[in-house]
Each structure stands twice: as structure tokens, then as C-alpha cells.
Design an enzyme around this catalytic site. Structure first.
Site, PDB file in Angstrom:
ATOM      1  N   GLY A  13       9.167   3.181  10.229  1.00  0.00           N
ATOM      2  CA  GLY A  13       8.343   2.891  11.111  1.00  0.00           C
ATOM      3  C   GLY A  13       6.751   2.848  11.173  1.00  0.00           C
ATOM      4  O   GLY A  13       6.012   2.593  11.941  1.00  0.00           O
ATOM      5  N   THR A 129      15.196  -8.788   1.995  1.00  0.00           N
ATOM      6  CA  THR A 129      14.030  -9.719   1.419  1.00  0.00           C
ATOM      7  C   THR A 129      14.778 -11.079   0.763  1.00  0.00           C
ATOM      8  O   THR A 129      15.552 -10.831   0.257  1.00  0.00           O
ATOM      9  CB  THR A 129      12.980  -9.102   0.481  1.00  0.00           C
ATOM     10  OG1 THR A 129      12.289  -9.827  -0.108  1.00  0.00           O
ATOM     11  CG2 THR A 129      13.759  -8.413  -0.501  1.00  0.00           C
ATOM     12  N   ASP A 130      13.812 -12.094   0.918  1.00  0.00           N
ATOM     13  CA  ASP A 130      14.379 -13.466   0.185  1.00  0.00           C
ATOM     14  C   ASP A 130      14.362 -13.048  -1.118  1.00  0.00           C
ATOM     15  O   ASP A 130      14.688 -14.094  -1.977  1.00  0.00           O
ATOM     16  CB  ASP A 130      13.587 -14.412   0.792  1.00  0.00           C
ATOM     17  CG  ASP A 130      12.037 -14.467   0.438  1.00  0.00           C
ATOM     18  OD1 ASP A 130      11.694 -13.392  -0.027  1.00  0.00           O
ATOM     19  OD2 ASP A 130      11.313 -15.418   0.773  1.00  0.00           O
ATOM     20  N   GLU A 131      13.620 -12.155  -1.735  1.00  0.00           N
ATOM     21  CA  GLU A 131      13.127 -12.093  -3.335  1.00  0.00           C
ATOM     22  C   GLU A 131      14.652 -11.754  -3.890  1.00  0.00           C
ATOM     23  O   GLU A 131      14.746 -11.928  -5.049  1.00  0.00           O
ATOM     24  CB  GLU A 131      12.342 -11.004  -3.480  1.00  0.00           C
ATOM     25  CG  GLU A 131      10.799 -11.454  -2.701  1.00  0.00           C
ATOM     26  CD  GLU A 131       9.615 -10.789  -3.268  1.00  0.00           C
ATOM     27  OE1 GLU A 131       9.609 -10.065  -4.376  1.00  0.00           O
ATOM     28  OE2 GLU A 131       8.618 -10.461  -2.466  1.00  0.00           O
ATOM     29  N   TYR A 157      11.577  -4.433  -8.072  1.00  0.00           N
ATOM     30  CA  TYR A 157      11.741  -4.470  -6.451  1.00  0.00           C
ATOM     31  C   TYR A 157      12.948  -5.157  -5.873  1.00  0.00           C
ATOM     32  O   TYR A 157      13.616  -4.656  -5.047  1.00  0.00           O
ATOM     33  CB  TYR A 157      10.527  -4.937  -5.889  1.00  0.00           C
ATOM     34  CG  TYR A 157      10.413  -5.165  -4.474  1.00  0.00           C
ATOM     35  CD1 TYR A 157      10.319  -4.303  -3.437  1.00  0.00           C
ATOM     36  CD2 TYR A 157      10.285  -6.701  -4.019  1.00  0.00           C
ATOM     37  CE1 TYR A 157      10.582  -4.564  -2.121  1.00  0.00           C
ATOM     38  CE2 TYR A 157      10.560  -6.938  -2.647  1.00  0.00           C
ATOM     39  CZ  TYR A 157      10.517  -5.818  -1.817  1.00  0.00           C
ATOM     40  OH  TYR A 157      10.690  -6.360  -0.465  1.00  0.00           O
ATOM     41  N   LYS A 161      16.260  -4.040  -3.951  1.00  0.00           N
ATOM     42  CA  LYS A 161      16.628  -4.466  -2.674  1.00  0.00           C
ATOM     43  C   LYS A 161      17.797  -5.114  -2.555  1.00  0.00           C
ATOM     44  O   LYS A 161      18.756  -5.007  -1.536  1.00  0.00           O
ATOM     45  CB  LYS A 161      15.482  -5.270  -2.221  1.00  0.00           C
ATOM     46  CG  LYS A 161      14.098  -4.773  -1.704  1.00  0.00           C
ATOM     47  CD  LYS A 161      14.081  -3.639  -0.602  1.00  0.00           C
ATOM     48  CE  LYS A 161      14.393  -4.448   0.777  1.00  0.00           C
ATOM     49  NZ  LYS A 161      14.591  -3.513   1.808  1.00  0.00           N
ATOM     50  N   LYS A 196      -1.611  -5.822  -0.531  1.00  0.00           N
ATOM     51  CA  LYS A 196      -0.674  -7.217  -0.373  1.00  0.00           C
ATOM     52  C   LYS A 196      -1.672  -8.402  -0.291  1.00  0.00           C
ATOM     53  O   LYS A 196      -2.940  -8.229   0.123  1.00  0.00           O
ATOM     54  CB  LYS A 196      -0.087  -7.085   0.703  1.00  0.00           C
ATOM     55  CG  LYS A 196       1.179  -5.842   0.540  1.00  0.00           C
ATOM     56  CD  LYS A 196       2.350  -6.166  -0.353  1.00  0.00           C
ATOM     57  CE  LYS A 196       3.290  -4.876  -0.399  1.00  0.00           C
ATOM     58  NZ  LYS A 196       4.163  -4.623   0.747  1.00  0.00           N
ATOM     59  N   ARG A 221       4.866 -19.204  -1.610  1.00  0.00           N
ATOM     60  CA  ARG A 221       5.762 -18.398  -0.743  1.00  0.00           C
ATOM     61  C   ARG A 221       5.757 -19.035   0.633  1.00  0.00           C
ATOM     62  O   ARG A 221       5.058 -19.855   1.143  1.00  0.00           O
ATOM     63  CB  ARG A 221       4.940 -16.981  -0.558  1.00  0.00           C
ATOM     64  CG  ARG A 221       4.694 -16.360  -1.795  1.00  0.00           C
ATOM     65  CD  ARG A 221       6.021 -15.780  -2.491  1.00  0.00           C
ATOM     66  NE  ARG A 221       5.861 -15.333  -3.742  1.00  0.00           N
ATOM     67  CZ  ARG A 221       6.250 -15.732  -5.021  1.00  0.00           C
ATOM     68  NH1 ARG A 221       6.717 -16.910  -5.112  1.00  0.00           N
ATOM     69  NH2 ARG A 221       6.248 -14.871  -6.276  1.00  0.00           N
ATOM     70  N   ARG A 280       1.420 -12.193 -13.005  1.00  0.00           N
ATOM     71  CA  ARG A 280       2.453 -10.995 -12.859  1.00  0.00           C
ATOM     72  C   ARG A 280       3.706 -11.204 -14.005  1.00  0.00           C
ATOM     73  O   ARG A 280       3.976 -12.470 -13.964  1.00  0.00           O
ATOM     74  CB  ARG A 280       2.870 -11.132 -11.315  1.00  0.00           C
ATOM     75  CG  ARG A 280       3.944 -10.075 -11.059  1.00  0.00           C
ATOM     76  CD  ARG A 280       4.390 -10.478  -9.666  1.00  0.00           C
ATOM     77  NE  ARG A 280       3.680  -9.543  -8.680  1.00  0.00           N
ATOM     78  CZ  ARG A 280       3.776  -9.754  -7.518  1.00  0.00           C
ATOM     79  NH1 ARG A 280       4.778 -10.875  -7.061  1.00  0.00           N
ATOM     80  NH2 ARG A 280       3.098  -9.224  -6.469  1.00  0.00           N
TER      81      ARG A 280
HETATM   82  N1  LIG Z   1       6.097  -7.123   3.798  1.00  0.00           N
HETATM   83  C1  LIG Z   1       6.956  -8.374   3.598  1.00  0.00           C
HETATM   84  O1  LIG Z   1       6.515  -9.534   3.469  1.00  0.00           O
HETATM   85  C2  LIG Z   1       8.205  -8.370   3.585  1.00  0.00           C
HETATM   86  C3  LIG Z   1       9.331  -9.402   3.569  1.00  0.00           C
HETATM   87  C4  LIG Z   1      10.515  -9.271   3.660  1.00  0.00           C
HETATM   88  C5  LIG Z   1      11.329  -7.986   3.882  1.00  0.00           C
HETATM   89  N2  LIG Z   1      10.313  -6.773   3.479  1.00  0.00           N
HETATM   90  C6  LIG Z   1      11.099  -5.527   3.654  1.00  0.00           C
HETATM   91  O2  LIG Z   1      10.616  -5.144   4.945  1.00  0.00           O
HETATM   92  C7  LIG Z   1      10.607  -3.524   4.783  1.00  0.00           C
HETATM   93  C8  LIG Z   1       9.321  -3.016   5.322  1.00  0.00           C
HETATM   94  O3  LIG Z   1       8.217  -3.730   4.521  1.00  0.00           O
HETATM   95  P1  LIG Z   1       6.774  -3.441   4.473  1.00  0.00           P
HETATM   96  O4  LIG Z   1       5.926  -4.556   4.016  1.00  0.00           O
HETATM   97  O5  LIG Z   1       6.552  -3.046   6.037  1.00  0.00           O
HETATM   98  O6  LIG Z   1       6.634  -2.084   3.662  1.00  0.00           O
HETATM   99  P2  LIG Z   1       5.711  -1.141   3.712  1.00  0.00           P
HETATM  100  O7  LIG Z   1       5.396  -0.568   2.209  1.00  0.00           O
HETATM  101  O8  LIG Z   1       4.315  -1.419   4.565  1.00  0.00           O
HETATM  102  O9  LIG Z   1       6.178   0.239   4.538  1.00  0.00           O
HETATM  103  C9  LIG Z   1       7.344   0.987   3.977  1.00  0.00           C
HETATM  104  C10 LIG Z   1       7.449   2.221   4.742  1.00  0.00           C
HETATM  105  O10 LIG Z   1       8.425   3.235   4.534  1.00  0.00           O
HETATM  106  C11 LIG Z   1       8.295   4.387   4.311  1.00  0.00           C
HETATM  107  N3  LIG Z   1       9.016   4.917   3.336  1.00  0.00           N
HETATM  108  C12 LIG Z   1       8.932   4.768   1.875  1.00  0.00           C
HETATM  109  N4  LIG Z   1      10.015   5.404   1.311  1.00  0.00           N
HETATM  110  C13 LIG Z   1      10.597   6.301   2.117  1.00  0.00           C
HETATM  111  C14 LIG Z   1      11.437   7.247   1.949  1.00  0.00           C
HETATM  112  N5  LIG Z   1      11.929   7.433   1.032  1.00  0.00           N
HETATM  113  N6  LIG Z   1      11.948   7.941   3.360  1.00  0.00           N
HETATM  114  C15 LIG Z   1      11.448   7.477   4.470  1.00  0.00           C
HETATM  115  N7  LIG Z   1      10.652   6.487   4.532  1.00  0.00           N
HETATM  116  C16 LIG Z   1       9.905   5.962   3.507  1.00  0.00           C
HETATM  117  C17 LIG Z   1       6.746   4.518   3.952  1.00  0.00           C
HETATM  118  O11 LIG Z   1       6.121   5.710   4.433  1.00  0.00           O
HETATM  119  C18 LIG Z   1       6.279   3.362   4.976  1.00  0.00           C
HETATM  120  O12 LIG Z   1       6.050   3.728   6.155  1.00  0.00           O
HETATM  121  C19 LIG Z   1      11.206  -3.413   3.687  1.00  0.00           C
HETATM  122  O13 LIG Z   1      12.427  -2.689   3.335  1.00  0.00           O
HETATM  123  C20 LIG Z   1      10.731  -4.583   2.700  1.00  0.00           C
HETATM  124  O14 LIG Z   1      11.642  -4.590   1.540  1.00  0.00           O
HETATM  125  C21 LIG Z   1       9.090  -6.940   3.780  1.00  0.00           C
END
Ligand SMILES: NC(=O)c1ccc[n+]([C@@H]2O[C@H](COP(=O)([O-])OP(=O)(O)OC[C@H]3O[C@@H](n4cnc5c(N)ncnc54)[C@H](O)[C@@H]3O)[C@@H](O)[C@H]2O)c1
Length: 337
Positions: A13, A129-131, A157, A161, A196, A221, A280
Site C-alpha cells: 500500500g 498484470t496483462d503482461e 517480471y 507474476k 516508469k 501499451r 529492451r
Molecule cells: N504499475 C502498473 O502499470 C501495473 C499494471 C498492472 C499490474 N500491476 C501490479 O500492481 C501491483 C502494484 O504495482 P505498482 O506499480 O504500484 O508497484 P510499486 O513498485 O510502485 O509498489 C510495490 C509496493 O510493494 C512493496 N513491496 C515490494 N516487495 C515487498 C515485500 N516483499 N513485502 C511487502 N511489500 C513489498 C513496495 O515497498 C511497494 O510499496 C503489482 O503487483 C504489479 O505487478 C502494476
């Protein structure tokens, strides 16, 4: 469920989407209590939730999802889990896959086992994730990912996931854990770590630095505003069918080159600010989400992902919140994309 009191544990969070979700839920469901369980890796930032930190409905627990004992303690009294915590940056997974397997696979399993052991969790939303679906060809715009598309992840990654998704679903089938899985497209909006692409490019340009564009820039994307994503996750948490997967997309496909040109236009910079860089490794060509299921079954629709207005608002947020991103940017190379 909406009017009743609930206590939700949100993992991750303090990250980009998780912090937006915490704030969104506290606004939309004022009687709910939130436990934010986060390890505060480089991507976790307490400043993302400074405005709610003193709210009696909010509790922060500094913990790692790989730590069973800490989890069991934090989960006590919670009826639901929304699992955002992950290592989330593809480039970092190419440089070193270990933390991705450790957190996204092992951490997810430890969390699932802690919930199973407790036996009080009524709903576990696993954020995917859609990935995990791999890539779509550029010359077939008619094709989109549905929930039936086979998983074919291409990066460490997305592979980690996919493993987390499948573990979560297996805990529903095997143990009856009340799991629902979401698979979302690329998010944009406030509080996104400036590694990002959108915050990286915007903050580079604010500082007069060029933006590193991968390869030919034709990778596509499907961009979704983070609050549209939060609305979808809340709908799945409240009304999603157990054991099901829900795709979430913005119906907003943009190639990286088009995205870059739009950002340059909105900030008032010329194309000379583009710095082409080597592509990449394993760079997926195109993602596109078919959101029919969540639209027809849960009545959700993306309403904030209109382009370029929503992108312009996001750029304005980064312009107005330099004190938020400058300390992060100093820790990250400005040319990492
Ligand atoms: N950002 C995107 O565009 C996107 C799209 C689809 C899905 N997602 C998924 O949504 C979720 C959140 O993505 P985001 O972009 O907010 O990521 P982010 O990297 O901004 O945040 C990840 C959070 O998880 C915490 N964290 C990491 N490892 C941890 C652990 N071992 N224990 C407890 N906390 C831990 C981190 O401290 C951080 O607060 C992820 O699961 C990601 O795969 C992201």
C-alpha cells in the site's frame, strides 16, 4: 458490503497503485479500516500516504510478505486482503530476477498460506498484470487479451507474476481460499515512481533532460488511469466471483513514440528531446486488454482514461509536486527507462 464495517489488509500500500487504492477506499468506504502492510523497498514511500497517516481508520505495518509470523499478526482481525506488493519494474527483473521470484512467487505463497492458516479471510484479491499473456502482433489490431488467452510471459517480471496468479488460483481450487485475480494494463497517474516511462519522461523534461526511447518506439501499451484501476479492484473485492479472473484495461492503446510525442507537445518541447536507446531485451510488441467480462458482470467502466486530457492532468500533478519526486529521482539514474 459497501455500508458495513470491514478490515482490509492491503499489501504494497505504500507503492504507486496501492497508495492510490488506500486513499480511494478510505474516501469511498468511510466505515472500512485499512491495514497497509509494506516492506518499504525502494518503491515504497510513506510520503505517498502522508495525508491519511494520522487517520484512525488507517494503520501502517512495516512488514515483508515473505515473513509468515509478521503476516499472521497483521492479518489478525482482517476479513479481506488486496495483494499489490510486488517487484514491479521489468528492467530491474532483466538486471536481476532474484528479488522478483522471491517476492512475487515465494512472498505470494507465504501470504496465501498465512491466510489459509488464519481461516478468517472472506476475500483475497490478487493483483496481476496483462503482461502474463505475453505479446500481441502489431499487425492484428483486432486481437486483444481475454481471460481465456493462454499465459505466455516473456520477462522475468511477468513470469514471476504469472506464477503468483497461478498459485493464488490453485489455493482457491485446492483449499477453497476465496481468491479472485485481476489482470490490468499499464497504469498512469500521481505517485508513480519516476523510473516508469510517464513520470520518467515528464520529470526529465521538467529538468531539461532528454527522454530515452527504446528501439523503434512502436511498442504499444493500453494506458489506464490509476483511479479507474482502483474502482475496478473495489468492484472485484465487493462483487467479483470467487476463483475467477478479471481483465482490466483502458481501451486506450498508444505506441511509445505516440505517447512520447504527446508528452513533448503537452510540456512544450521539441522532438529533438528524444534520445533513441537500444531496445529492451525481449520487449513485448503490443498489449491490449478485452475488458468485456468486468464490464458486463460487474458494471465497471474506465471513465478517467481519456487521452490526452488525463495525461495532461497527470503531467500537471508532477509539475506541482516536485518535492515528492525530486528525492526519488536523485536515487535513480535519469536515463533508466
Ligand atoms: N504499475 C502498473 O502499470 C501495473 C499494471 C498492472 C499490474 N500491476 C501490479 O500492481 C501491483 C502494484 O504495482 P505498482 O506499480 O504500484 O508497484 P510499486 O513498485 O510502485 O509498489 C510495490 C509496493 O510493494 C512493496 N513491496 C515490494 N516487495 C515487498 C515485500 N516483499 N513485502 C511487502 N511489500 C513489498 C513496495 O515497498 C511497494 O510499496 C503489482 O503487483 C504489479 O505487478 C502494476
Amino acid at each position: 458490503m459497501a455500508g458495513s464495517e470491514r478490515r482490509i489488509l492491503i499489501t504494497g500500500g505504500a507503492g504507486f497503485i496501492g497508495s492510490n487504492f488506500v486513499r480511494f477506499v478510505m474516501h469511498e468506504r468511510p466505515r472500512w479500516r485499512i491495514v497497509n502492510y509494506d516492506a518499504l523497498t525502494y518503491a515504497g514511500n510513506p510520503a505517498n500516504l502522508a495525508d491519511v497517516a494520522d487517520d484512525p481508520r488507517y494503520e501502517f505495518v512495516h512488514g515483508d510478505i515473505r515473513d509468515r509470523d509478521d503476516l499472521v499478526h497483521a492479518l489478525s482481525g482482517c476479513d479481506s486482503v488486496v495483494h499489490f506488493a510486488a517487484e514491479s519494474h521489468v528492467d530491474r527483473s532483466i538486471a536481476d530476477a532474484s528479488p522478483f521470484v522471491s517476492t512475487n512467487v515465494l512472498g505470494t505463497q507465504v501470504l496465501l498460506d498465512a491466510c489459509r492458516e488464519l481461516g478468517t479471510i472472506e476475500r483475497f484479491v490478487h493483483i496481476g498484470t496483462d503482461e502474463v499473456y505475453g505479446e500481441l502482433p502489431l499487425d492484428r489490431p483486432d486481437l486483444k487479451f481475454t481471460e481465456q488467452t493462454p499465459l505466455k510471459p516473456n520477462s522475468p517480471y511477468s513470469a514471476s507474476k504469472a506464477a503468483g496468479d497461478l498459485l493464488a488460483l490453485s489455493y482457491h481450487t485446492t483449499f477453497g481460499l476465496p481468491v479472485v485475480v485481476t489482470r490490468c494494463s499499464n497504469n498512469f497517474g500521481p505517485y508513480q515512481y519516476p523510473e516508469k516511462v510517464i513520470p520518467l519522461f515528464v520529470t526529465n523534461l521538467i529538468d531539461g533532460q532528454k527522454v530515452p526511447l527504446y528501439g523503434d518506439g512502436l511498442n504499444v501499451r493500453d494506458w489506464l488511469h490509476v483511479i479507474d484501476h482502483c474502482e475496478a479492484v473495489l468492484a472485484v473485492l465487493e462483487r467479483g466471483e470467487l476463483g475467477e479472473v478479471y481483465n482490466i484495461g483502458g481501451n486506450n492503446e498508444q505506441s511509445n513514440i505516440k505517447l512520447t510525442h504527446t508528452i513533448l507537445d503537452l510540456i512544450g518541447c521539441g522532438k529533438d528531446m528524444i534520445q533513441p536507446v537500444e531496445d529492451r531485451l525481449g520487449h513485448d510488441r503490443r498489449y491490449a486488454i478485452d475488458s468485456t467480462k468486468i464490464q458486463s458482470e460487474l458494471g465497471w467502466r474506465a471513465t478517467r482514461s481519456t487521452w490526452p486530457e488525463a495525461l495532461a492532468q497527470t503531467i500537471d500533478w508532477y509539475k506541482s509536486n516536485e518535492s515528492w519526486w525530486r528525492p526519488l529521482k536523485q536515487r535513480t539514474s535519469p536515463t533508466v527507462a
